[in-house]
Write a protein that holds these residues in place. Structure first.
Motif, PDB file in Angstrom:
ATOM      1  N   ARG A 172       0.812  -1.213   0.000  1.00 25.45           N
ATOM      2  CA  ARG A 172       0.000   0.000   0.000  1.00 25.45           C
ATOM      3  C   ARG A 172       0.851   1.270   0.000  1.00 25.45           C
ATOM      4  O   ARG A 172       2.008   1.264   0.404  1.00 25.45           O
ATOM      5  CB  ARG A 172      -0.910   0.012   1.231  1.00 25.45           C
ATOM      6  CG  ARG A 172      -1.815  -1.198   1.347  1.00 25.45           C
ATOM      7  CD  ARG A 172      -2.736  -1.072   2.546  1.00 25.45           C
ATOM      8  NE  ARG A 172      -1.992  -1.047   3.802  1.00 25.45           N
ATOM      9  CZ  ARG A 172      -2.495  -0.611   4.958  1.00 25.45           C
ATOM     10  NH1 ARG A 172      -3.722  -0.144   5.000  1.00 25.45           N
ATOM     11  NH2 ARG A 172      -1.768  -0.637   6.054  1.00 25.45           N
ATOM     12  N   ASN A 232      -8.146   1.918   0.656  1.00 34.20           N
ATOM     13  CA  ASN A 232      -9.166   1.799  -0.383  1.00 34.20           C
ATOM     14  C   ASN A 232      -9.291   0.349  -0.816  1.00 34.20           C
ATOM     15  O   ASN A 232      -8.535  -0.132  -1.657  1.00 34.20           O
ATOM     16  CB  ASN A 232      -8.789   2.693  -1.570  1.00 34.20           C
ATOM     17  CG  ASN A 232      -9.915   2.857  -2.553  1.00 34.20           C
ATOM     18  OD1 ASN A 232     -10.731   1.944  -2.738  1.00 34.20           O
ATOM     19  ND2 ASN A 232      -9.970   3.999  -3.213  1.00 34.20           N
ATOM     20  N   SER A 233     -10.236  -0.373  -0.237  1.00 33.95           N
ATOM     21  CA  SER A 233     -10.413  -1.783  -0.591  1.00 33.95           C
ATOM     22  C   SER A 233     -10.920  -1.950  -2.019  1.00 33.95           C
ATOM     23  O   SER A 233     -10.590  -2.932  -2.694  1.00 33.95           O
ATOM     24  CB  SER A 233     -11.368  -2.461   0.399  1.00 33.95           C
ATOM     25  OG  SER A 233     -12.608  -1.808   0.438  1.00 33.95           O
ATOM     26  N   SER A 234     -11.699  -0.979  -2.507  1.00 36.28           N
ATOM     27  CA  SER A 234     -12.181  -1.043  -3.890  1.00 36.28           C
ATOM     28  C   SER A 234     -11.019  -0.934  -4.871  1.00 36.28           C
ATOM     29  O   SER A 234     -10.988  -1.614  -5.902  1.00 36.28           O
ATOM     30  CB  SER A 234     -13.194   0.074  -4.162  1.00 36.28           C
ATOM     31  OG  SER A 234     -14.340  -0.079  -3.354  1.00 36.28           O
ATOM     32  N   ALA A 235     -10.035  -0.085  -4.536  1.00 35.96           N
ATOM     33  CA  ALA A 235      -8.856   0.047  -5.392  1.00 35.96           C
ATOM     34  C   ALA A 235      -8.059  -1.245  -5.419  1.00 35.96           C
ATOM     35  O   ALA A 235      -7.487  -1.617  -6.454  1.00 35.96           O
ATOM     36  CB  ALA A 235      -7.988   1.201  -4.903  1.00 35.96           C
ATOM     37  N   TYR A 256     -11.976  -1.880   7.215  1.00 36.30           N
ATOM     38  CA  TYR A 256     -11.046  -2.015   6.096  1.00 36.30           C
ATOM     39  C   TYR A 256     -10.412  -3.397   6.025  1.00 36.30           C
ATOM     40  O   TYR A 256     -10.391  -4.042   4.966  1.00 36.30           O
ATOM     41  CB  TYR A 256      -9.961  -0.939   6.179  1.00 36.30           C
ATOM     42  CG  TYR A 256      -8.852  -1.128   5.178  1.00 36.30           C
ATOM     43  CD1 TYR A 256      -9.022  -0.782   3.846  1.00 36.30           C
ATOM     44  CD2 TYR A 256      -7.619  -1.680   5.556  1.00 36.30           C
ATOM     45  CE1 TYR A 256      -8.013  -0.966   2.912  1.00 36.30           C
ATOM     46  CE2 TYR A 256      -6.601  -1.861   4.641  1.00 36.30           C
ATOM     47  CZ  TYR A 256      -6.809  -1.511   3.324  1.00 36.30           C
ATOM     48  OH  TYR A 256      -5.807  -1.705   2.408  1.00 36.30           O
TER      49      TYR A 256
END
Length: 432
Positions: free
Chosen positions: A147, A185-188, A222
């Protein structure tokens, strides 16, 4: 020339410091030459006494001057300082420490590969993750995702995984197959996995609380989200507990705050409170069993000091001290007091933005979009003059101070830390 002057000249000529400005070292020499530590305090050869507000490198959890750890080291060194753990050789402290870690670690983490420190632990985790997929007949699964704002160490693989760009720019050639995604950002993460192809991803690694990158604490859900994504795509979930392990956050391990268990967990620093060089990687029961079932040859990875007898003996005693002295609960309660004090500063000082913390890890951000240069280095210098060591973080445009005192800190010492920080911030704010 006095003793300090002699040591200063020798330092400038012969000692290349890690993570330092070489030019500053040559021009100015060491700001402190420490000779003794007691509790949360350090004393230099000039007699100056300062609070070690960073536990040195986030690692002196049980404080300085613990003769119990020195006694154990002496006893073990006199009996068996070191013997190889390659092949089928072993020693009692390494065996007992691995069993102790299995009892303390979250979930089904059960087997430990020992290293000499955190960077080696992270590099080992990447290699073991990739080797796992080779054993599973999927060698194409080799990419490692980490990350932004992350710090995982400075060996080649760990540097490549580190999300702080200046560390990667330090070298002209990074290890391949490392990718970085927005830190909360888990969607990222899902989008990156799908873009690269899930069948090419070996593992995702994250610090439960990002330390060197500025003490960034994840939103509540998260880690559950990223764990579910990893399970969905069959990707190994790794945690880097090098800073957050062994009580620092008010629990044995930082990931316990989030109710998930990793497939592998890296540790170092607090395992021995810095009294001996030691780190490692823990494997879940499932991963360990698959290694045993699928491996047919030699595990061609290891360090000379993997399972070092003296270091493991010190770690065992260190864990005993953490338990006996209830330091994890102390980290929680003193951390709450520290954060409350930082919030009081936030309410008084106009240059203070966000403050945050969990256990005895905390940060103060400074705000002023029109300011030409950051103020956190000035405040750190002012605090040092007043008797407190803390650290400035400037990566990714941040202007932040981080603080992480030893877990033995007392209520009145927290008050002193807050007072020094407040006075230092006031001094710099008044001169703007």
């Amino acid at each position: 020339m006095d003793e300090f002057g002699q040591l200063e000249e020798l330092d400038k000529r012969h000692f290349l410091h890690p993570t330092s400005s070489i030019q500053q070292q040559q021009d100015m020499g060491p700001s402190f030459i420490f000779k003794e530590g007691r509790g949360i305090y350090l004393e230099d050869i000039k007699g100056n006494v300062v609070i070690d507000g960073m536990s040195s490198l986030w690692n002196v959890n049980v404080g300085h001057g613990r003769t119990e750890l020195g006694d154990v080291a002496k006893e073990q060194m006199a009996k068996l300082a070191y013997s190889s753990c390659f092949g089928t050789f072993s020693n009692e402290p390494a065996i007992r420490l691995s069993a102790s870690l299995a009892a303390l670690a979250p979930g089904d983490l059960q087997a430990t590969f020992f290293t000499s420190g955190g960077s080696e632990a992270n590099d080992t985790a990447y290699k073991l993750a990739r080797h796992y997929w080779i054993l599973k007949g999927k060698p194409e699964r080799k990419k490692i995702i980490s990350r932004t704002k992350s710090y995982h160490g400075v060996t080649m693989g760990a540097t490549s995984a580190t999300g702080l760009q200046p560390f990667r720019e330090f070298t002209s050639s990074l290890a391949p197959d490392f990718f970085h995604v927005a830190h909360f950002n888990s969607s990222a993460l899902r989008k990156l996995i799908e873009a690269e192809g899930p069948d090419t991803i070996a593992a995702f690694i994250a610090e439960p609380i990002q330390g060197a990158g500025g003490v960034h604490i994840a939103p509540e859900n998260y880690f559950k989200e990223v764990k579910n994504i990893c399970v969905e795509y069959g990707i190994l979930f790794l945690t880097d507990e090098v800073i957050t392990g062994f009580g620092r956050t008010g629990k044995w391990f930082g990931i316990e705050h989030y109710g998930v268990t990793p497939d592998m967990m890296c540790f170092a620093k607090g395992v021995s409170s810095g009294y001996a060089q030691l780190g490692g990687v823990m494997l879940s029961e499932q991963i360990h069993e698959e290694f045993k079932k699928l491996s047919t040859g030699t595990l061609l990875h290891g360090y000379t000091y993997s399972g070092h007898a003296m270091a493991c003996g010190v770690a065992l005693k260190n864990i005993e001290l953490v338990e006996k002295e209830n330091l994890i609960e102390n980290a929680k309660t003193m951390g709450e007091k520290l954060l409350a004090g930082l919030k009081q500063i936030q309410g008084k000082r106009k240059i203070v933005g966000e403050v945050r913390g969990l256990g005895l890890m905390a940060a103060i951000e400074f705000i002023d979009k029109n300011r030409k240069s950051p103020v956190s280095p000035l405040i750190v210098n002012e605090a040092a003059k007043r008797g407190l060591i803390c650290r400035s973080v400037l990566f990714d445009g941040q202007d932040t101070i981080v603080i992480a005192p030893p877990l033995i800190i007392k209520s009145e010492e927290v008050v002193k830390v807050i007072r020094i920080l407040d006075d230092s911030i006031h001094e710099i704010e008044s001169n703007e």
